[in-house]
Design a protein around this motif. Structure first.
Motif, mmCIF file in Angstrom:
data_model
loop_
_atom_site.group_PDB
_atom_site.id
_atom_site.type_symbol
_atom_site.label_atom_id
_atom_site.label_comp_id
_atom_site.label_asym_id
_atom_site.label_seq_id
_atom_site.Cartn_x
_atom_site.Cartn_y
_atom_site.Cartn_z
ATOM 1 N N THR A 100 -29.306 -0.661 -54.185
ATOM 2 C CA THR A 100 -27.970 -1.185 -53.917
ATOM 3 C C THR A 100 -27.194 -0.274 -52.967
ATOM 4 O OG1 THR A 100 -27.891 -2.241 -56.085
ATOM 5 C CG2 THR A 100 -25.790 -1.898 -54.967
ATOM 6 N N GLY A 101 -26.744 -0.858 -51.882
ATOM 7 C CA GLY A 101 -26.002 -0.130 -50.863
ATOM 8 C C GLY A 101 -26.816 0.155 -49.618
ATOM 9 N N GLN A 102 -28.134 0.314 -49.761
ATOM 10 C CA GLN A 102 -28.962 0.625 -48.609
ATOM 11 C C GLN A 102 -29.108 -0.566 -47.670
ATOM 12 O OE1 GLN A 102 -29.942 3.440 -47.641
ATOM 13 N NE2 GLN A 102 -30.014 4.800 -49.413
ATOM 14 N N GLU A 103 -28.858 -1.777 -48.176
ATOM 15 C CA GLU A 103 -28.982 -2.946 -47.296
ATOM 16 C C GLU A 103 -27.989 -2.902 -46.153
ATOM 17 O OE1 GLU A 103 -26.826 -4.461 -51.049
ATOM 18 O OE2 GLU A 103 -28.204 -2.885 -50.442
ATOM 19 N N MET A 104 -26.884 -2.179 -46.325
ATOM 20 C CA MET A 104 -25.880 -2.096 -45.265
ATOM 21 C C MET A 104 -26.468 -1.463 -44.010
ATOM 22 S SD MET A 104 -22.555 -0.975 -47.533
ATOM 23 C CE MET A 104 -21.425 -1.140 -46.155
ATOM 24 N N ASP A 105 -27.347 -0.476 -44.188
ATOM 25 C CA ASP A 105 -27.953 0.211 -43.047
ATOM 26 C C ASP A 105 -29.256 -0.440 -42.580
ATOM 27 O OD1 ASP A 105 -25.999 2.188 -42.801
ATOM 28 O OD2 ASP A 105 -26.955 3.462 -44.296
ATOM 29 N N SER A 127 -30.948 -6.776 -54.593
ATOM 30 C CA SER A 127 -30.634 -5.354 -54.664
ATOM 31 C C SER A 127 -30.540 -4.952 -56.129
ATOM 32 C CB SER A 127 -29.314 -5.051 -53.952
ATOM 33 O OG SER A 127 -28.227 -5.692 -54.590
ATOM 34 N N TYR A 245 -25.573 8.066 -48.334
ATOM 35 C CA TYR A 245 -25.254 6.653 -48.130
ATOM 36 C C TYR A 245 -24.110 6.186 -49.014
ATOM 37 C CZ TYR A 245 -27.333 4.671 -52.411
ATOM 38 O OH TYR A 245 -27.592 4.306 -53.701
ATOM 39 N N ASN A 248 -20.608 4.911 -47.778
ATOM 40 C CA ASN A 248 -20.288 3.522 -47.432
ATOM 41 C C ASN A 248 -19.406 2.850 -48.483
ATOM 42 O OD1 ASN A 248 -21.866 3.608 -45.094
ATOM 43 N ND2 ASN A 248 -23.713 2.995 -46.183
ATOM 44 N N ARG A 299 -27.218 4.685 -36.386
ATOM 45 C CA ARG A 299 -26.432 5.559 -37.258
ATOM 46 C C ARG A 299 -25.915 6.763 -36.499
ATOM 47 N NH1 ARG A 299 -30.539 4.876 -41.100
ATOM 48 N NH2 ARG A 299 -31.158 7.039 -40.849
#
Length: 312
Positions: A100-105, A127, A245, A248, A299
């Protein structure tokens, strides 16, 4: 033995209550659910559930039966899906999972990579916790996931995607927030928030870093996820260590700073089941290096969030 009995048994085992399973998961009456469980126990020839003051608990026979019941349901679901695909061949599909959260990158580039391979592919995205994703890979529920390298998963193959540094996280108006970088020694005397067993890889990395640094910090609380970490930092004015991360997700009341010296890092990997012979998976893996390079370039071109008035 009918699949309905297995579904009912698993629902009760997960809920820990006949009432909750009947009302919230199965949408049936509790007396009917109780009869179904009794029928299953009669067929198995052993008591699977025992009532207690906390609801219902698995007996030793129930614990042994549960894993096989889950597997049988998974296999039945897979059989139905295979039959439907054979009856009406669908477009190519691919299931992606993300910590969860890594999908943003990583999701935009992963999607572009898949669309380049198969323009008409259907992609599903989920996620969750790293351990949950690893278990989904083991059961072939998803094809590939961005996660932490989870121990005890012999059927999974991992490939390194990135080494994420940890950062110091604190309230935005904390005394340490005015510094360019924070030394771990500065955490002495602060309310320290540790990581719970729900993220064993993160927990182990933090503990190893503290041991290496010779700093003893006793956690006042242990957090299960990013949302809980942000809430406890803001409410207890505590400090913690999180992979970079997490920046974010920082609300206005929480900020982050780099760790001085040689900060610890944690691996982000892509994982997949060694037995997955998907041609799409093989094509994706062949383009992984290019995907990583594109994400690093993007990034690197994004400046850090401003320090004044908001999260770092």
């Amino acid at each position: 033995m009918v699949l309905r009995h297995l579904r009912y048994f698993v629902a009760v085992a997960d809920a820990g209550s006949l009432t909750l399973a009947a009302e919230q998961r199965l949408h049936t009456a509790q007396p009917s659910l109780s009869r179904q469980i009794r029928d299953l126990e009669y067929e198995v020839g052993a008591q699977l559930l025992a009532r207690s003051v906390r609801g219902v608990e698995l007996t030793p026979a129930g614990k042994a039966f549960l894993e096989h019941a889950r597997l049988a349901l998974d296999q039945a679901e897979a059989a139905v899906a295979a039959a439907r695909r054979a009856a009406a061949p669908a477009k190519p599909s691919f299931a992606l999972g993300f910590l969860t959260g890594q999908e943003m990158d990583w999701l935009p580039e992963a999607m572009q990579t898949l669309k380049d391979v198969l323009p008409d592919i259907e992609v599903t995205v989920s996620s969750g916790y790293s351990r949950t994703l690893a278990e989904a890979l083991m059961r072939r529920k998803i094809d590939l996931a961005f996660l932490r390298p989870e121990p005890g998963m012999p059927d999974l193959e991992y490939r390194l995607v990135a080494e994420e540094p940890f950062v110091a996280v604190m309230p935005s108006d904390h005394r340490l927030a005015g510094r360019e970088a924070v030394a771990i020694e500065d955490f002495r005397g602060e309310t320290f928030l540790g990581m719970s067993e729900t993220a064993p890889t993160v927990q182990a990395a933090i503990e190893a870093y503290l041991k290496r640094s010779g700093v003893v910090l006793k956690p006042a609380h242990k957090v299960d996820n990013l949302a809980m970490a942000m809430s406890l930092v803001a409410s207890t004015r505590g400090v913690t260590l999180l992979p970079a991360y997490a920046k974010n997700f920082l609300p206005w009341s929480v900020t982050s700073r780099p760790l001085a010296g040689d900060p610890p890092t944690i691996d982000l990997v892509i994982g997949y089941n060694k037995t997955n012979a998907s041609a799409t998976l093989k094509l994706f893996l062949s383009r992984l290096d290019a995907l990583i390079a594109r994400c690093r370039t993007k990034r690197g071109s994004i400046p850090d969030r401003p320090r004044d008035g908001g999260p770092g």
